[in-house]
Design an enzyme around this catalytic site. Structure first.
Site, PDB file in Angstrom:
ATOM      1  N   ASP A 281      57.809-148.621  35.026  1.00 41.84           N
ATOM      2  CA  ASP A 281      58.878-149.444  34.335  1.00 41.84           C
ATOM      3  C   ASP A 281      60.373-149.587  35.150  1.00 41.84           C
ATOM      4  O   ASP A 281      60.729-148.623  35.908  1.00 41.84           O
ATOM      5  CB  ASP A 281      59.183-148.848  33.280  1.00 41.84           C
ATOM      6  CG  ASP A 281      60.260-149.450  32.356  1.00 41.84           C
ATOM      7  OD1 ASP A 281      59.859-150.291  31.823  1.00 41.84           O
ATOM      8  OD2 ASP A 281      61.427-148.875  32.187  1.00 41.84           O
ATOM      9  N   GLU A 323      56.791-153.187  37.312  1.00 43.99           N
ATOM     10  CA  GLU A 323      57.336-153.900  36.383  1.00 43.99           C
ATOM     11  C   GLU A 323      58.558-154.230  37.157  1.00 43.99           C
ATOM     12  O   GLU A 323      59.765-154.016  37.023  1.00 43.99           O
ATOM     13  CB  GLU A 323      57.547-153.257  35.153  1.00 43.99           C
ATOM     14  CG  GLU A 323      57.929-154.060  33.900  1.00 43.99           C
ATOM     15  CD  GLU A 323      59.356-154.172  33.724  1.00 43.99           C
ATOM     16  OE1 GLU A 323      59.831-154.891  33.177  1.00 43.99           O
ATOM     17  OE2 GLU A 323      60.048-153.215  33.815  1.00 43.99           O
TER      18      GLU A 323
HETATM   19  C1  GLC Z   1      61.608-152.515  31.246  1.00 39.73           C
HETATM   20  C2  GLC Z   1      61.223-152.903  29.758  1.00 39.73           C
HETATM   21  C3  GLC Z   1      62.335-153.238  28.999  1.00 39.73           C
HETATM   22  C4  GLC Z   1      63.251-151.824  29.057  1.00 39.73           C
HETATM   23  C5  GLC Z   1      63.765-151.689  30.417  1.00 39.73           C
HETATM   24  C6  GLC Z   1      64.395-150.426  30.404  1.00 39.73           C
HETATM   25  O1  GLC Z   1      62.154-153.607  31.624  1.00 39.73           O
HETATM   26  O2  GLC Z   1      60.367-153.711  29.602  1.00 39.73           O
HETATM   27  O3  GLC Z   1      61.872-153.178  27.428  1.00 39.73           O
HETATM   28  O4  GLC Z   1      64.336-152.266  28.257  1.00 39.73           O
HETATM   29  O5  GLC Z   1      62.609-151.556  31.183  1.00 39.73           O
HETATM   30  O6  GLC Z   1      63.494-149.262  30.233  1.00 39.73           O
END
Ligand code: GLC
Length: 645
Positions: A281, A323
């Protein structure tokens, strides 16, 4: 050759018995094969002159972690190495869901595996299920622990039972690893607040504003409306702490190698639960440096690769998803480049394609999509995409400005048009989306809303206009046909398979109303699902259309991702045409983003070596589609998968 291919070679011998001695021997081999890279990456982050002893610590940690990995998972790791790049298969189709919104808890979800099997889904991304602060927790992305399951979802045993069940059914599981930050209630953060300096050094903490101000000069804001700035003052600690996302999400300080060891241990513990794909993430933010925007820094790439190289030694059957919702040229780097090529993440979100598809829907034109995709560097062969149209987050308009200018458009005006189109500012637009994090200082904003609502189904149903309902359903089918045909793992967002509309209930919840992403985090509607097939509802049509697309994908190995995709530019601004090919078969995907039919001339198809004749087959309708007057008519908002064998 990347390190994974090297391990595939080293593990090629078919072992009759993957006993403990063999598994240990293979671990030693992998460690030897990766150790030089691990050392170089480590010392690039933690200079040798100061950190030589810390490196030894890492070398003793790895065998300890390997010892704890369950035996059946160690065997599965070797089988996966022998299978090659298993994650590129056409047989994988994913769904992303919130466990509590889907069917109450982990056991509830376990009881619904037949739903996925019926649809054809065999890869699940479960949104965070670990412990988190009670009130605000960013949908679980503020973590109180990396492996303890929150009671609301069940227990760790429930999770282990689920992973076993999924393995028995040959289904895959993806879970998040929130690698950039913890919640302010995490044990390390609590110790830091109590004054423990060692733990204050796990985060970026400062006694005054000097360093925070220096950072702020070049750091953008992620959540400018709900959480402006990148630092929060903690009264108990009497210090400023870096909080790039929400004020209760504390950024981990990877300049401290202790943080790396602890997080590596947490990562492996997560893998040991039986997780197949780990979603890294917010990984673009892992390294911070004054004078930069602290995103996508070379050190962040080195750190990710370091995690990757260690994970590969310990659990080579487990892969990483990046991500990184950043600009197109930056995303591709998370597969690794230069000497790290193929040695970072195996999978990344295709956020570029996703955003461009929404551009094509709003403009009815595919020019920006073509221009942007054509200029992107090719991903490494061992890598693959997650292709998606919607997820739990917003849609950012992260296109390359230059590509918009090259079309003769003003980039700022174009973005404003898209925001207006999707957030109900243009009365002719059918889209019902909401604005997310509009920043008046920069004019930037993002879009939220469910796929069906953004594609016009909500407005059409409200107005009860059969023609509009029909068009919205066609758009929903078209968008899914693209993510199912494009190279990579298609990830359907739970609820989209039945055309779920926006859920406005978040506006009545104080802990959510600031964050319009909740408009697209609905409850799975089992009443609708119970009625599927019983009546000709929009939901039924969408469900069966997607089910059909999934089954065709799974039956055509040409959809496996080997970089076997070719974009064809036809000159008609409304069409998207791409081809998936193998030695034996070619499938031509044709989509019309316009509300009017379009034509393709026979000679153009001949030119690209595609001969459509009376007997040519179109896979989605399973009919022969002939030509009329030497032209192929493409219906308004139509999608076709033509096959040429
Ligand atoms: C990623 C997640 C998102 C979250 C962010 C902080 O982008 O997809 O939902 O707010 O990380 O953890």
């Amino acid at each position: 050759m990347n390190q994974n291919s090297l391990h595939q070679l080293l593990g090629k011998t078919k072992f009759n018995n993957l006993d403990k001695t063999t598994l240990n021997h293979l671990f030693e081999l992998r460690l030897a094969a990766n150790s030089t890279l691990i050392k170089d990456l480590y010392f690039s982050l933690y200079p040798e002159e100061n950190y030589i002893q810390d490196f030894e610590k890492l070398l003793t940690l790895l065998p300890k972690l390997f010892k704890n990995r369950p035996g059946d998972l160690k065997k599965q790791d070797i089988e996966r190495l022998q299978q090659g790049d298993w994650y590129q298969s056409e047989k994988i189709v994913g769904m992303q869901l919130y466990v509590d919104h889907f069917n109450k808890d982990i056991n509830g979800l376990s009881g619904k595996l037949d739903y996925f099997e019926n649809l054809g889904v065999n890869f699940l991304h479960l949104m965070p299920i670990t412990t988190r602060p009670k009130v605000e927790n960013d949908g679980g992305y503020a973590v109180n622990s990396y492996t303890e399951v929150d009671k609301k979802y069940g227990s760790k045993t429930d999770l282990q039972n689920l992973t076993q069940k999924l393995r028995d059914k040959k289904m895959f599981l993806m879970l998040d690893f929130v690698v950039n930050h913890t919640s302010d209630e995490f044990s390390w953060a609590k110790k830091a607040q109590k004054g423990d300096i060692a733990y204050q050094n796990y985060y970026y903490t400062y006694p005054n504003r000097d360093i925070p101000d220096a950072f702020e000069r070049s750091m953008p804001e992620v959540f400018p409306t709900s959480s402006p700035g990148n630092f929060t003052y903690n009264h108990e600690m009497q210090k400023w702490v870096m909080t790039v996302f929400n004020s209760y999400q504390w950024d981990l300080n990877y300049r401290n190698p202790e943080v790396f060891y602890e997080m590596l241990t947490n990562l492996i513990k997560l893998a040991d639960l039986g997780v197949d794909v780990i979603r890294f993430d917010a990984l673009a933010f892992l390294w911070k440096k004054i004078g930069t925007n602290s995103q996508n820094l070379p050190e962040a790439h080195a750190l990710i690769s370091l995690f990757r190289m260690c994970l590969q030694v310990l659990a080579p059957g487990v892969i990483l998803l990046a991500e990184a919702i950043v600009s197109p040229y930056e995303i591709i780097k998370y597969f690794g480049e230069k000497q790290l090529k193929g040695n970072e993440c195996e999978v990344a979100y295709n956020a570029t394609l996703m955003a461009l598809l929404w551009d094509a829907i709003a403009t009815t034109k595919t020019q920006l999509l073509y221009r942007s995709l054509q200029h992107l560097p090719k991903k490494p062969k061992s890598a693959t995409w997650i292709n998606y149209i919607r997820c739990h987050d917003d849609i950012g308009l992260g296109f390359d400005d230059q590509e918009i200018y090259n079309l003769g458009l003003d980039a700022q005006q174009h973005r404003l048009f898209l925001l207006n189109y999707y957030t109900q500012k243009l009365n002719w637009s059918q889209a019902r989306g909401e604005m997310f994090m509009y920043n008046p200082k920069t004019g930037d904003g993002r879009i939220t809303g469910s796929a069906a609502s953004l594609l016009g189904l909500e407005a059409a149903l409200d107005k009860n206009k059969p023609g509009d309902i029909y068009s919205a359903i066609k758009k929903i089918k078209m968008m899914h046909s693209i993510i199912l045909a494009y190279g990579g793992i298609p990830l359907i967002y739970a609820g989209d398979e039945i055309g779920t509309l926006n859920d406005y209930s978040y506006k009545n919840d104080a802990s959510k109303k600031q964050d319009s992403r909740w408009v697209n985090r609905p409850q799975q509607n089992w009443d609708v699902i119970a009625d599927l097939g019983k009546k000709e509802s929009a939901e039924s049509q969408i469900f069966y259309a997607i089910k059909n697309l999934i089954s065709i994908r799974k039956n055509n190995s040409v959809f496996a991702d080997h970089n076997n995709i070719k974009l064809h530019k036809n000159g008609n601004p409304h069409l998207l045409i791409f081809e998936r090919f193998s030695e034996k078969k070619r499938i031509l995907v044709v989509c019309n983003f316009d509300a009017y039919p379009q034509n393709i001339a026979h000679y153009w198809l001949e030119n690209i070596g595609f001969s459509i004749c009376e007997n040519s087959k179109e896979l989605i309708t399973n009919t022969s589609l002939g030509l009329k007057n030497n032209t192929l008519e493409i219906e308004a908002l139509g999608t076709y998968w033509f096959v040429n064998e």
